[in-house]
Design an enzyme around this catalytic site. Structure first.
Site, PDB file in Angstrom:
ATOM      1  N   ASN A   7       1.062  -1.163   0.034  1.00 26.26           N
ATOM      2  CA  ASN A   7       0.116   0.051   0.003  1.00 26.26           C
ATOM      3  C   ASN A   7       0.608   1.283   0.075  1.00 26.26           C
ATOM      4  O   ASN A   7       1.475   1.518   0.868  1.00 26.26           O
ATOM      5  CB  ASN A   7      -0.867  -0.051   1.201  1.00 26.26           C
ATOM      6  CG  ASN A   7      -1.709   1.089   1.351  1.00 26.26           C
ATOM      7  OD1 ASN A   7      -1.835   2.041   0.530  1.00 26.26           O
ATOM      8  ND2 ASN A   7      -2.598   1.136   2.498  1.00 26.26           N
ATOM      9  N   LYS A  14       3.586   0.874   3.123  1.00 26.80           N
ATOM     10  CA  LYS A  14       3.176  -0.084   3.968  1.00 26.80           C
ATOM     11  C   LYS A  14       2.957  -1.571   3.260  1.00 26.80           C
ATOM     12  O   LYS A  14       2.731  -1.781   2.319  1.00 26.80           O
ATOM     13  CB  LYS A  14       1.643   0.393   4.355  1.00 26.80           C
ATOM     14  CG  LYS A  14       1.486   1.031   5.648  1.00 26.80           C
ATOM     15  CD  LYS A  14       0.020   0.785   5.834  1.00 26.80           C
ATOM     16  CE  LYS A  14      -0.405   1.820   6.802  1.00 26.80           C
ATOM     17  NZ  LYS A  14      -1.708   1.973   7.027  1.00 26.80           N
ATOM     18  N   ARG A  91      -2.734  -2.369  -3.165  1.00 25.58           N
ATOM     19  CA  ARG A  91      -3.854  -1.454  -3.063  1.00 25.58           C
ATOM     20  C   ARG A  91      -4.106  -0.344  -3.952  1.00 25.58           C
ATOM     21  O   ARG A  91      -2.993   0.391  -4.090  1.00 25.58           O
ATOM     22  CB  ARG A  91      -3.994  -0.982  -1.665  1.00 25.58           C
ATOM     23  CG  ARG A  91      -5.076   0.157  -1.474  1.00 25.58           C
ATOM     24  CD  ARG A  91      -5.138   0.763  -0.094  1.00 25.58           C
ATOM     25  NE  ARG A  91      -6.245   1.284  -0.141  1.00 25.58           N
ATOM     26  CZ  ARG A  91      -6.299   2.619   0.899  1.00 25.58           C
ATOM     27  NH1 ARG A  91      -5.381   2.867   1.378  1.00 25.58           N
ATOM     28  NH2 ARG A  91      -7.664   3.043   0.933  1.00 25.58           N
ATOM     29  N   HIS A 180     -12.835   2.857   0.205  1.00 17.90           N
ATOM     30  CA  HIS A 180     -12.932   2.061   1.408  1.00 17.90           C
ATOM     31  C   HIS A 180     -13.831   0.739   1.152  1.00 17.90           C
ATOM     32  O   HIS A 180     -14.111  -0.203   1.944  1.00 17.90           O
ATOM     33  CB  HIS A 180     -13.571   2.439   2.656  1.00 17.90           C
ATOM     34  CG  HIS A 180     -12.952   3.788   3.359  1.00 17.90           C
ATOM     35  ND1 HIS A 180     -13.544   4.750   3.993  1.00 17.90           N
ATOM     36  CD2 HIS A 180     -11.499   3.852   3.430  1.00 17.90           C
ATOM     37  CE1 HIS A 180     -12.728   5.568   4.412  1.00 17.90           C
ATOM     38  NE2 HIS A 180     -11.510   5.050   4.077  1.00 17.90           N
ATOM     39  N   HIS A 208     -17.160   2.805   8.326  1.00 12.45           N
ATOM     40  CA  HIS A 208     -15.792   2.582   8.637  1.00 12.45           C
ATOM     41  C   HIS A 208     -15.250   4.029   9.086  1.00 12.45           C
ATOM     42  O   HIS A 208     -15.211   5.056   8.165  1.00 12.45           O
ATOM     43  CB  HIS A 208     -15.241   2.459   7.224  1.00 12.45           C
ATOM     44  CG  HIS A 208     -13.782   2.102   7.116  1.00 12.45           C
ATOM     45  ND1 HIS A 208     -12.896   1.101   6.846  1.00 12.45           N
ATOM     46  CD2 HIS A 208     -12.728   3.394   7.116  1.00 12.45           C
ATOM     47  CE1 HIS A 208     -11.595   1.299   6.990  1.00 12.45           C
ATOM     48  NE2 HIS A 208     -11.591   2.859   7.362  1.00 12.45           N
ATOM     49  N   ARG A 241     -10.484  16.178   6.712  1.00 11.50           N
ATOM     50  CA  ARG A 241     -11.292  16.530   5.594  1.00 11.50           C
ATOM     51  C   ARG A 241     -12.480  17.107   5.857  1.00 11.50           C
ATOM     52  O   ARG A 241     -13.209  16.102   6.963  1.00 11.50           O
ATOM     53  CB  ARG A 241     -11.488  15.254   4.718  1.00 11.50           C
ATOM     54  CG  ARG A 241     -10.139  14.822   3.841  1.00 11.50           C
ATOM     55  CD  ARG A 241     -10.187  13.676   3.021  1.00 11.50           C
ATOM     56  NE  ARG A 241      -9.290  12.532   3.582  1.00 11.50           N
ATOM     57  CZ  ARG A 241      -9.518  11.113   3.202  1.00 11.50           C
ATOM     58  NH1 ARG A 241     -10.346  10.917   2.573  1.00 11.50           N
ATOM     59  NH2 ARG A 241      -8.556  10.440   3.820  1.00 11.50           N
ATOM     60  N   GLY A 333     -14.178   3.345  14.802  1.00 11.71           N
ATOM     61  CA  GLY A 333     -15.433   2.471  14.855  1.00 11.71           C
ATOM     62  C   GLY A 333     -15.063   1.405  16.073  1.00 11.71           C
ATOM     63  O   GLY A 333     -15.815   0.771  16.570  1.00 11.71           O
ATOM     64  N   GLU A 386      -8.369  -5.148   5.475  1.00 11.91           N
ATOM     65  CA  GLU A 386      -8.318  -4.856   4.116  1.00 11.91           C
ATOM     66  C   GLU A 386      -7.060  -5.552   3.615  1.00 11.91           C
ATOM     67  O   GLU A 386      -7.277  -5.963   2.557  1.00 11.91           O
ATOM     68  CB  GLU A 386      -7.966  -3.357   4.031  1.00 11.91           C
ATOM     69  CG  GLU A 386      -9.207  -2.466   4.351  1.00 11.91           C
ATOM     70  CD  GLU A 386      -9.027  -1.144   4.573  1.00 11.91           C
ATOM     71  OE1 GLU A 386      -8.512  -0.674   5.665  1.00 11.91           O
ATOM     72  OE2 GLU A 386      -9.312  -0.268   3.744  1.00 11.91           O
TER      73      GLU A 386
HETATM   74  P1  ADP Z   1      -6.415   5.273   9.047  1.00 16.17           P
HETATM   75  O1  ADP Z   1      -7.473   5.837   8.303  1.00 16.17           O
HETATM   76  O2  ADP Z   1      -5.199   6.307   8.673  1.00 16.17           O
HETATM   77  O3  ADP Z   1      -6.428   3.769   8.496  1.00 16.17           O
HETATM   78  P2  ADP Z   1      -7.474   4.106  11.411  1.00 16.17           P
HETATM   79  O4  ADP Z   1      -8.253   3.365  11.095  1.00 16.17           O
HETATM   80  O5  ADP Z   1      -6.116   3.605  12.224  1.00 16.17           O
HETATM   81  O6  ADP Z   1      -6.926   5.163  10.341  1.00 16.17           O
HETATM   82  O7  ADP Z   1      -7.916   5.095  12.669  1.00 16.17           O
HETATM   83  C1  ADP Z   1      -7.345   6.344  13.050  1.00 16.17           C
HETATM   84  C2  ADP Z   1      -8.443   6.924  14.061  1.00 16.17           C
HETATM   85  O8  ADP Z   1      -8.845   6.110  15.179  1.00 16.17           O
HETATM   86  C3  ADP Z   1      -7.642   8.050  15.039  1.00 16.17           C
HETATM   87  O9  ADP Z   1      -8.544   9.146  14.843  1.00 16.17           O
HETATM   88  C4  ADP Z   1      -7.446   7.582  16.288  1.00 16.17           C
HETATM   89  O10 ADP Z   1      -7.636   8.714  17.252  1.00 16.17           O
HETATM   90  C5  ADP Z   1      -8.789   6.614  16.377  1.00 16.17           C
HETATM   91  N1  ADP Z   1      -8.652   5.746  17.298  1.00 16.17           N
HETATM   92  C6  ADP Z   1      -7.733   4.600  17.701  1.00 16.17           C
HETATM   93  N2  ADP Z   1      -8.085   4.202  18.992  1.00 16.17           N
HETATM   94  C7  ADP Z   1      -9.153   4.905  19.692  1.00 16.17           C
HETATM   95  C8  ADP Z   1      -9.648   4.861  20.812  1.00 16.17           C
HETATM   96  N3  ADP Z   1      -9.470   3.983  21.784  1.00 16.17           N
HETATM   97  N4  ADP Z   1     -10.401   5.692  21.138  1.00 16.17           N
HETATM   98  C9  ADP Z   1     -10.982   6.698  20.067  1.00 16.17           C
HETATM   99  N5  ADP Z   1     -10.187   6.839  18.896  1.00 16.17           N
HETATM  100  C10 ADP Z   1      -9.438   6.012  18.649  1.00 16.17           C
END
Ligand code: ADP
Length: 407
Positions: A7, A14, A91, A180, A208, A241, A333, A386
């Site tokens: 990716n 990555k 990806r 996504h 997501h 965004r 999520g 993914e």
């Molecule tokens: P990306 O789109 O870069 O793959 P991720 O799916 O890793 O992003 O999600 C990153 C987001 O998830 C960040 O905003 C981070 O703060 C949030 N996040 C991760 N762990 C927690 C948590 N325990 N509580 C709230 N938000 C979280």
């Protein structure tokens, strides 16, 4: 089959090395700040010590050499020979309207990805660089492109057309594409597996929520609508965004602040969303921590973020005439009970009711039902993967290409 999943971003690569037979990861890692004075290299071999180094890495080709060097090194013992890697899955963010499935990469496919650069100027160029670099490093294995847009190929015209002159769609392909896709596909399939129900009888809303965030309405196993659009800028409020916006704001800003187009682009992509609203951070953990201490703007950013999610869930329940399950995935999520709760609270009228204990007790990496027993709509947390989707698609296509001279 051992598959290397790649990716690429503009200054990062990555990777994940995955065994598709038992669906386990052997090693994952990241080369970032490519082209800077020092790049950061991280390798996380499963069951072994993590490695973090700084090095000079000029370009994506050198990054791929670094990754393969680590995987093949006698010290790490992850793969004995490069020929053990049987396929590479890439990806690719934008497949335009040309790719509705993953595809074996050849010159025509590379050209088609290049043609889609217009539609994804930030994403497709580094994706292509990664493809070129990996094909140079592993010339004898099949390389497969897996598109973020492909799962949304099933959107009906009423969902993908914008209310602008039709000739703009015909001439410039201006329409909703959605992104996504691999994540929405994966979590919906995890749900079908769990409930042992045929996908054709189900209506699912997949949320997501990561740095980038989108929701998909999935009916009969197919995406029928999604919040991201022509580009990944629309829909939900995201880390940096803006999400949906009245387009007139752009004309107004150009007039008031005399902003050039490039500044408008940066404003909406990098300085808006959670960081713009809060003036503090794009990271949800930081916002929650500050809001708990009483910071009003961080609280507002959380309120706007969750309000948008709730609006789209309601909208997709309307367009699908109901829904069996809502799925939460990605960083926010999967990890934030607070955001999940705020996104679906006060929706009992629509048959959605959370069980607070279940919601608060979700363990990382586990698929968990968090709705109450008397909730008409099931709500689940489903960890996304993914990379596994990309690896499995690449393995399937590599196997088929080995058997058929026509693929
Ligand atoms: P990306 O789109 O870069 O793959 P991720 O799916 O890793 O992003 O999600 C990153 C987001 O998830 C960040 O905003 C981070 O703060 C949030 N996040 C991760 N762990 C927690 C948590 N325990 N509580 C709230 N938000 C979280």
């Amino acid at each position: 089959m051992l598959v290397l999943v790649i990716n690429c971003g503009s200054s990062s690569v990555k990777y994940d090395l995955i065994n598709t037979e038992d669906q386990t990861g052997l090693c994952r890692g990241l080369v970032e700040r490519i082209g800077a004075v020092t790049a950061i290299v991280k390798h996380e071999p499963t069951g072994q010590k993590k490695v973090k180094e700084t090095k000079t890495i000029q370009n994506h080709t050198e990054a791929l050499k670094e990754i393969l060097g680590f995987l093949l090194s006698p010290d790490s013992q992850i793969v004995k020979s490069a020929s053990d890697i049987k396929a590479v899955g890439h990806r690719v963010v934008h497949g335009s309207d040309m790719f509705k499935d993953s595809v074996l990469i050849d010159d025509d496919v590379k050209e088609a990805i290049e043609q889609a650069i217009d539609l994804a100027p930030l994403h497709n160029p580094p994706n292509l660089k990664g493809i070129e670099a990996a094909m140079e490093a592993l010339p004898d294995v099949p390389h497969v492109a897996v598109f973020d847009t492909a799962f949304h190929h099933s959107l009906p015209a009423k969902a993908y057309l914008y209310g602008i002159p039709n000739r703009l769609y015909r001439r410039y392909k201006i329409r909703k594409y959605g992104f996504h896709g691999t994540s929405h596909y994966y979590v919906s399939r995890q749900y079908y597996k769990l409930i042992l129900k045929d996908s054709k009888d189900t209506k699912v809303i997949s949320c997501h929520l990561g740095n980038g965030a989108s929701i998909a309405a999935i009916e009969g196993g197919q995406s029928v609508d999604t919040t991201m659009g022509f580009t990944p800028l629309s829909g939900l409020v995201m880390g940096t965004r803006s999400g949906d916006l009245d387009p007139s704001i752009l004309f107004y800003l150009v007039e008031k602040e005399e902003l050039p187009l490039s500044d408008l682009h940066a404003l909406l992509n990098r300085h808006s969303g959670l960081i713009g609203l809060s003036g503090y951070a794009a990271d949800m953990r930081d916002l929650i921590a500050e809001a708990e201490k009483g910071d009003r703007r961080c609280q507002q950013a959380i309120d706007v973020f969750t309000y948008k999610i709730k609006q789209y869930i309601g909208s997709y329940m309307a367009t699908m005439n109901g829904c069996d399950a809502i799925l939460f995935t990605a960083g926010i999520g999967e990890n934030s009970a607070l955001i999940r709760k705020k996104a679906v609270e006060n929706m009992e009228y629509l048959g959605i009711k959370l069980d607070d204990d279940r919601n608060n007790d979700v363990q990382p990496g586990e698929m968990t039902r968090i709705s109450a027993d008397d909730s008409k709509v099931d709500v689940y947390v489903v960890p996304t993967n993914e990379e596994l989707v990309i690896a499995i698609d690449a393995a399937k296509i590599a196997q088929a290409s080995a058997q058929s001279p026509w693929i």
